[in-house]
Design a protein around this motif. Structure first.
Motif, PDB file in Angstrom:
ATOM      1  N   TYR A   1       0.820  -1.204   0.000  1.00 27.06           N
ATOM      2  CA  TYR A   1       0.000   0.000   0.000  1.00 27.06           C
ATOM      3  C   TYR A   1       0.860   1.262   0.000  1.00 27.06           C
ATOM      4  O   TYR A   1       2.039   1.233   0.373  1.00 27.06           O
ATOM      5  N   THR A   2       0.221   2.347  -0.419  1.00 29.29           N
ATOM      6  CA  THR A   2       0.917   3.640  -0.429  1.00 29.29           C
ATOM      7  C   THR A   2       1.343   4.038   0.975  1.00 29.29           C
ATOM      8  O   THR A   2       2.325   4.745   1.158  1.00 29.29           O
ATOM      9  N   THR A   3       0.572   3.594   1.969  1.00 33.21           N
ATOM     10  CA  THR A   3       1.002   3.709   3.359  1.00 33.21           C
ATOM     11  C   THR A   3       0.138   2.747   4.164  1.00 33.21           C
ATOM     12  O   THR A   3      -0.721   2.053   3.608  1.00 33.21           O
ATOM     13  N   ASP A   4       0.350   2.673   5.478  1.00 35.87           N
ATOM     14  CA  ASP A   4      -0.407   1.756   6.316  1.00 35.87           C
ATOM     15  C   ASP A   4      -1.866   2.224   6.423  1.00 35.87           C
ATOM     16  O   ASP A   4      -2.119   3.326   6.923  1.00 35.87           O
ATOM     17  N   PRO A   5      -2.829   1.436   5.944  1.00 36.32           N
ATOM     18  CA  PRO A   5      -4.237   1.848   5.963  1.00 36.32           C
ATOM     19  C   PRO A   5      -4.749   2.141   7.375  1.00 36.32           C
ATOM     20  O   PRO A   5      -5.730   2.850   7.534  1.00 36.32           O
ATOM     21  N   ARG A   6      -4.080   1.602   8.393  1.00 36.59           N
ATOM     22  CA  ARG A   6      -4.523   1.887   9.757  1.00 36.59           C
ATOM     23  C   ARG A   6      -4.183   3.324  10.147  1.00 36.59           C
ATOM     24  O   ARG A   6      -4.772   3.897  11.048  1.00 36.59           O
TER      25      ARG A   6
ATOM     26  N   SER B   1       5.883   7.060  -4.420  1.00 32.05           N
ATOM     27  CA  SER B   1       5.032   5.863  -4.448  1.00 32.05           C
ATOM     28  C   SER B   1       4.412   5.558  -3.100  1.00 32.05           C
ATOM     29  O   SER B   1       3.342   4.972  -3.036  1.00 32.05           O
ATOM     30  N   GLY B   2       5.084   5.942  -2.028  1.00 31.50           N
ATOM     31  CA  GLY B   2       4.529   5.607  -0.726  1.00 31.50           C
ATOM     32  C   GLY B   2       5.119   6.423   0.399  1.00 31.50           C
ATOM     33  O   GLY B   2       6.162   7.061   0.254  1.00 31.50           O
ATOM     34  N   VAL B   3       4.382   6.394   1.504  1.00 33.30           N
ATOM     35  CA  VAL B   3       4.855   7.052   2.726  1.00 33.30           C
ATOM     36  C   VAL B   3       5.089   5.961   3.760  1.00 33.30           C
ATOM     37  O   VAL B   3       4.148   5.266   4.152  1.00 33.30           O
ATOM     38  N   ALA B   4       6.319   5.803   4.152  1.00 40.16           N
ATOM     39  CA  ALA B   4       6.641   4.775   5.148  1.00 40.16           C
ATOM     40  C   ALA B   4       6.922   5.444   6.482  1.00 40.16           C
ATOM     41  O   ALA B   4       7.193   6.637   6.541  1.00 40.16           O
ATOM     42  N   PHE B   5       6.818   4.643   7.542  1.00 39.08           N
ATOM     43  CA  PHE B   5       7.126   5.228   8.845  1.00 39.08           C
ATOM     44  C   PHE B   5       7.587   4.140   9.801  1.00 39.08           C
ATOM     45  O   PHE B   5       7.380   2.957   9.562  1.00 39.08           O
TER      46      PHE B   5
ATOM     47  N   LYS C   1       4.224  12.131  18.540  1.00 39.71           N
ATOM     48  CA  LYS C   1       2.801  12.505  18.562  1.00 39.71           C
ATOM     49  C   LYS C   1       2.349  13.040  17.198  1.00 39.71           C
ATOM     50  O   LYS C   1       1.165  13.078  16.895  1.00 39.71           O
ATOM     51  N   TYR C   2       3.285  13.483  16.341  1.00 39.72           N
ATOM     52  CA  TYR C   2       2.926  14.013  15.022  1.00 39.72           C
ATOM     53  C   TYR C   2       2.896  12.936  13.933  1.00 39.72           C
ATOM     54  O   TYR C   2       2.633  13.240  12.776  1.00 39.72           O
ATOM     55  N   LEU C   3       3.209  11.691  14.300  1.00 36.12           N
ATOM     56  CA  LEU C   3       3.378  10.653  13.280  1.00 36.12           C
ATOM     57  C   LEU C   3       2.183  10.534  12.333  1.00 36.12           C
ATOM     58  O   LEU C   3       2.325  10.678  11.114  1.00 36.12           O
ATOM     59  N   GLU C   4       0.983  10.301  12.876  1.00 35.48           N
ATOM     60  CA  GLU C   4      -0.196  10.093  12.039  1.00 35.48           C
ATOM     61  C   GLU C   4      -0.484  11.322  11.187  1.00 35.48           C
ATOM     62  O   GLU C   4      -0.794  11.229   9.996  1.00 35.48           O
ATOM     63  N   LEU C   5      -0.381  12.495  11.826  1.00 33.54           N
ATOM     64  CA  LEU C   5      -0.627  13.746  11.113  1.00 33.54           C
ATOM     65  C   LEU C   5       0.334  13.879   9.935  1.00 33.54           C
ATOM     66  O   LEU C   5      -0.074  14.201   8.808  1.00 33.54           O
TER      67      LEU C   5
ATOM     68  N   VAL D   1       2.011  11.537   8.303  1.00 30.97           N
ATOM     69  CA  VAL D   1       1.760  10.534   7.254  1.00 30.97           C
ATOM     70  C   VAL D   1       0.566  10.964   6.401  1.00 30.97           C
ATOM     71  O   VAL D   1       0.608  10.942   5.169  1.00 30.97           O
ATOM     72  N   GLN D   2      -0.517  11.382   7.046  1.00 31.69           N
ATOM     73  CA  GLN D   2      -1.718  11.763   6.305  1.00 31.69           C
ATOM     74  C   GLN D   2      -1.471  13.009   5.451  1.00 31.69           C
ATOM     75  O   GLN D   2      -1.928  13.097   4.307  1.00 31.69           O
ATOM     76  N   ALA D   3      -0.740  13.957   5.996  1.00 32.16           N
ATOM     77  CA  ALA D   3      -0.454  15.176   5.246  1.00 32.16           C
ATOM     78  C   ALA D   3       0.353  14.862   3.989  1.00 32.16           C
ATOM     79  O   ALA D   3       0.059  15.359   2.896  1.00 32.16           O
ATOM     80  N   LEU D   4       1.355  13.995   4.135  1.00 31.86           N
ATOM     81  CA  LEU D   4       2.210  13.671   2.987  1.00 31.86           C
ATOM     82  C   LEU D   4       1.446  12.826   1.965  1.00 31.86           C
ATOM     83  O   LEU D   4       1.616  12.994   0.755  1.00 31.86           O
ATOM     84  N   HIS D   5       0.578  11.948   2.445  1.00 23.78           N
ATOM     85  CA  HIS D   5      -0.236  11.132   1.540  1.00 23.78           C
ATOM     86  C   HIS D   5      -1.114  12.024   0.678  1.00 23.78           C
ATOM     87  O   HIS D   5      -1.240  11.821  -0.540  1.00 23.78           O
ATOM     88  N   ASP D   6      -1.675  13.053   1.290  1.00 22.91           N
ATOM     89  CA  ASP D   6      -2.512  14.014   0.552  1.00 22.91           C
ATOM     90  C   ASP D   6      -1.672  14.861  -0.409  1.00 22.91           C
ATOM     91  O   ASP D   6      -2.011  15.008  -1.586  1.00 22.91           O
TER      92      ASP D   6
END
Lengths: 412, 412
Positions: free
Chosen positions: B180-185, B257-261, B393-397, B399-404
């Motif tokens: 996946y482009t990143t973790d769907p969770r 292609s993807g955002v990894a973390f 604490k910024y991890l999810e934010l 990832v979502q910002a970069l995915h967008d």
């Protein structure tokens, strides 16, 4: 250095604590100066789990794949035992059947050991290894595939190693502390034997005393391997367990050493069979082909050219025996009036190498049974054994009466 | 016949029902005309059980015995899978690592495959075998002992077989339906990629996307093995899963292609280190010797002959790193004023082979993070990747910002 083989069965290596307990017994022998070959079974329950999976996938499974699956149980124990010994400071390593190699026939699931070249282990012993932990019950076929020796095959592995490596003794550690004059659950007066001859053990093993696998005793007898059966849950002393050895190593043989029995017997009788040459072969040929383990055979006196033929077999083979005999009548191989099956019988036997030189033992047995009101249905005898088939309800009574009659509670 | 390698991970063979499900996928490929090499892992949970036993016996276990114990898990699955295929009428048999043989180095527990001679399997395929079920994760050392390849090694086994047997493709069946482009969770907008280049997969794998073991992707890239990652719990079509392939096989590369973390990162800083030639070697030598996986490294501008040195490592290696550095000061190898450790950071990375030909990608990433108020602590870049360390604490934010920002929810 002198060598010793020590074999631990499934209950003796059932978990890590028991593996440690077993390893301590191995270490004690290393400290006594032995190089040790340890043969291990699978952790108790593991083999059943693996066999269960195989059978669930396919009732008519490929025995080669069965062997690959099932042999993994001993592999695990061998590694865990080697690690436990190393942790105790003992130079140990594991060996799988194919690594030694234990060369067997290609009869998967029931393979026979053909050869155990000693070079690999010898070299490691020379280099300082003190313990080789060998996965029992398995080997490698000429085609390079994993084989297993059949249930209880680890005993056979142990004896084969003792023979191949000229071990001083082969100690079989199990969950009982030796061989008894009879099953203590049936006769509270049962007494542990200090020594027993190979021939006696062989009769006892094949009669249902499940301490040692029959093949392992045969092998021990052939190669004169001194076998000791003892408990892995007790401290070991020189008096521990029972030594299975050559008759010559037993000072004073008992006339009768033990009373063996088997509960799950059936008696089958063919009534009015034509009494002609070859009729026995015509009956027992098809039964053998069907894999029926026929035990006792009795042929009555002939009358009017007809006779009755009686045999015993394990109770769970009665239906297959019936089918095999029916097919034999359909093809005209045999003819009989009626087939009767009595699935409610048991076999009781007295065993002792002293019988060879003592007359009247059988007669003493029959009298004792008569005195207790036990009716004898079938009798067979061999050089060191007398067996009778009785109604199953008399089993315990018969065993106790014979144990008393031959004074088995007193050391011989 | 054309050949295919199919690999099933632990969850795909967790019980007999799942083994049957996997076997049906194998049969389908056989019916399509392939000779198939199936690589199996241990049934899910088995390896952990075995490893647990080994560690309980000895924290400093002998890796050779560890391998003998642990390799048994795949052995069981290989036999059960072969039996299941046979039951479906497919000519299959199991092969253990030592039977093929899969020749490896002697580095027990982390062995590398050196050679897989194809003669044995080729001969059986020529004789009509349609499926070879090979126990993954294991091989045999030059000394004839069982080796294992380390966790996830079955992926590597699969790719090595695909290369050795010139397979058309290597299908890795797992519990996710692709990359996946990143973790769907973390980002609900995550999208399955139909194709991804080896280099990208390598960066994603090493960055914590746990779909494929890094070594297996490296090997696939070296031997140009077409890898497909797909779910064993869905029907297979040509569009299933994600194909990991050569860059040239991807029509239009994505810039990103993807955002990894990776969540479990720590940042360590040595303050006021003497800035002299060789100081980096003096610091990272002892860390490497202690087995610390140092990832990012930053050296600040020097002032008064002193500098600050920052590096990241997995959070659970911080204490060991601290000890290694302290020892290095005690022996006089290095000197610093203070050692600071921040165990509350995460790494976020964007990966894409298109970056090579597109300028300004890093700058676009930094702007997006700034716009969302995410402070960047450390930056590293490679040809096809930009990574930043941020407060956890910024991890999810982030990832979502970069995915967008890089429109990853839209097919490239």
């Amino acid at each position: 250095m002198p060598r010793l083989v020590m074999k631990f069965g499934g209950t003796s290596v059932a978990d890590l604590a028991r593996i440690k307990n077993a390893a301590e017994k191995v270490r004690a022998e290393v400290e006594r100066g032995y190089d040790v070959i340890v043969i291990v079974s699978a952790m108790s329950g593991k083999t059943n789990e693996l066999v269960g999976w195989v059978r669930e996938i396919s009732p008519l499974y490929d025995a080669r794949e069965y062997d690959a699956v099932v042999a993994s149980g001993e592999q695990v124990t061998s590694g865990l035992m080697a690690l436990t010994l190393q942790e105790m400071g003992v130079d140990a390593r594991s060996w799988q059947g194919w690594q030694v190699p234990v060369k067997t026939t290609s009869a998967h699931g029931i393979a026979r050991i053909e050869e155990i070249p000693s070079d690999n282990l010898d070299q490691k012993f020379d280099e300082g290894m003190r313990v080789a932990v060998v996965a029992g019950f398995q080997g490698i076929s000429p085609e390079g595939r994993i084989t297993t020796l059949g249930r209880g095959g680890s005993d056979t592995t142990a004896v084969a190693f003792a023979a191949a490596f000229d071990a001083e003794r082969c100690d079989i550690y199990t969950d009982v502390d030796g061989v008894y004059t009879t099953d203590p659950r049936v006769s509270p007066k049962a007494r542990k034997l200090n020594r027993i001859a190979y021939e006696e053990m062989l009769e006892l093993a094949s009669l249902g005393a499940k301490v040692l696998q029959t093949r392992s005793v045969e092998l021990a007898m052939r190669y004169k391997v001194r076998l000791r059966v003892l408990s892995s849950f007790e401290d070991v002393t020189d008096a521990s367990g029972t030594l299975v050895c050559d008759e010559e190593d037993i000072m004073e043989s008992n006339v009768v050493s033990g009373v063996a029995f088997s509960r799950d017997e059936a008696k089958m009788t063919l009534l009015a069979v034509e009494d002609r040459p070859g009729v026995a072969a015509a009956i027992f040929g098809p039964l053998a082909a069907a894999g029926i383990n026929v035990d006792m055979i009795i042929q009555n006196i002939s009358e009017d050219g007809l006779t009755d033929m009686t045999f015993s077999c394990p109770v769970d083979e009665v239906e297959r025996a019936r089918v095999a005999l029916k097919q034999a009548t359909e093809t005209g191989q045999i003819a009989y009036k009626e087939l009767k099956a009595d699935t409610d019988v048991a076999k009781v036997s007295i065993v002792g190498i002293g019988m060879r030189s003592h007359a009247g033992v059988a007669s003493q047995m029959f009298s004792a049974l008569r005195d207790h009101g036990v009716n004898i249905q079938v009798i067979t005898t061999s050089e060191i054994k007398v067996s009778v088939l009785v109604d199953r309800k008399y089993l315990e009574l018969a065993v106790q009466a014979l144990h008393d009659t031959f004074d088995l509670d007193k050391a011989g």
